[in-house]
Design an enzyme around this catalytic site. Sequence first.
Site, PDB file in Angstrom:
ATOM      1  N   CYS A  91      54.237  -5.890  -7.818  1.00  0.00           N
ATOM      2  CA  CYS A  91      53.172  -5.146  -8.488  1.00  0.00           C
ATOM      3  C   CYS A  91      51.939  -6.013  -8.692  1.00  0.00           C
ATOM      4  O   CYS A  91      51.991  -7.240  -8.614  1.00  0.00           O
ATOM      5  CB  CYS A  91      53.661  -4.583  -9.815  1.00  0.00           C
ATOM      6  N   CYS A  92      50.832  -5.344  -8.956  1.00  0.00           N
ATOM      7  CA  CYS A  92      49.568  -5.978  -9.301  1.00  0.00           C
ATOM      8  C   CYS A  92      48.835  -4.983 -10.202  1.00  0.00           C
ATOM      9  O   CYS A  92      49.467  -4.103 -10.779  1.00  0.00           O
ATOM     10  CB  CYS A  92      48.760  -6.320  -8.041  1.00  0.00           C
ATOM     11  N   ALA A  93      47.546  -5.094 -10.317  1.00  0.00           N
ATOM     12  CA  ALA A  93      46.796  -4.193 -11.188  1.00  0.00           C
ATOM     13  C   ALA A  93      46.750  -2.768 -10.637  1.00  0.00           C
ATOM     14  O   ALA A  93      46.916  -1.801 -11.378  1.00  0.00           O
ATOM     15  CB  ALA A  93      45.382  -4.717 -11.405  1.00  0.00           C
ATOM     16  N   VAL A 120      50.215  -1.844 -12.262  1.00  0.00           N
ATOM     17  CA  VAL A 120      50.475  -1.855 -13.697  1.00  0.00           C
ATOM     18  C   VAL A 120      49.708  -0.724 -14.389  1.00  0.00           C
ATOM     19  O   VAL A 120      50.153  -0.203 -15.410  1.00  0.00           O
ATOM     20  CB  VAL A 120      50.121  -3.238 -14.304  1.00  0.00           C
TER      21      VAL A 120
END
Length: 135
Positions: A91-93, A120
């Site tokens: 995951c990332c932003a 996220v």
Amino acid sequence: MGKGRKKIGLALGSGAALLVLTFRSPGGNVGLTPTQATLLINREDALVIDVRDPAEFATGHLPNARNTPLNKLDEHLASLDQYKDRAIVVCCASGIRSAKACEQMRKVGFAKVVNLSGGVGTWTQAGLPLSRGKA
């Protein structure tokens, strides 16, 4: 009756194709919703890797996530080698950097790497918990 079966087969095939397209991102990586990611984490003990920068990670991350920034992923792949056959949620932003990370990981043999679609941000919108602080 033969025509009816063909129509049912065509409908099922079309539905399956739509499902595949739904869970694939442009880079060919599998993308999961927060609910699907939660099920994978809970049922298959998936490892969660957050590829955001440490400052972003500290503001809130998925519980038990490991922080491995995308720009340092190559350096850390050897330490993740033991997880090549385990389910991994990346995951990332927003899901863009994590899609790139999934692609990198697949190229070196990680078999069950999936991207958290929307990152996220979608996790938070779904009302799911975040942990704070360092990894």
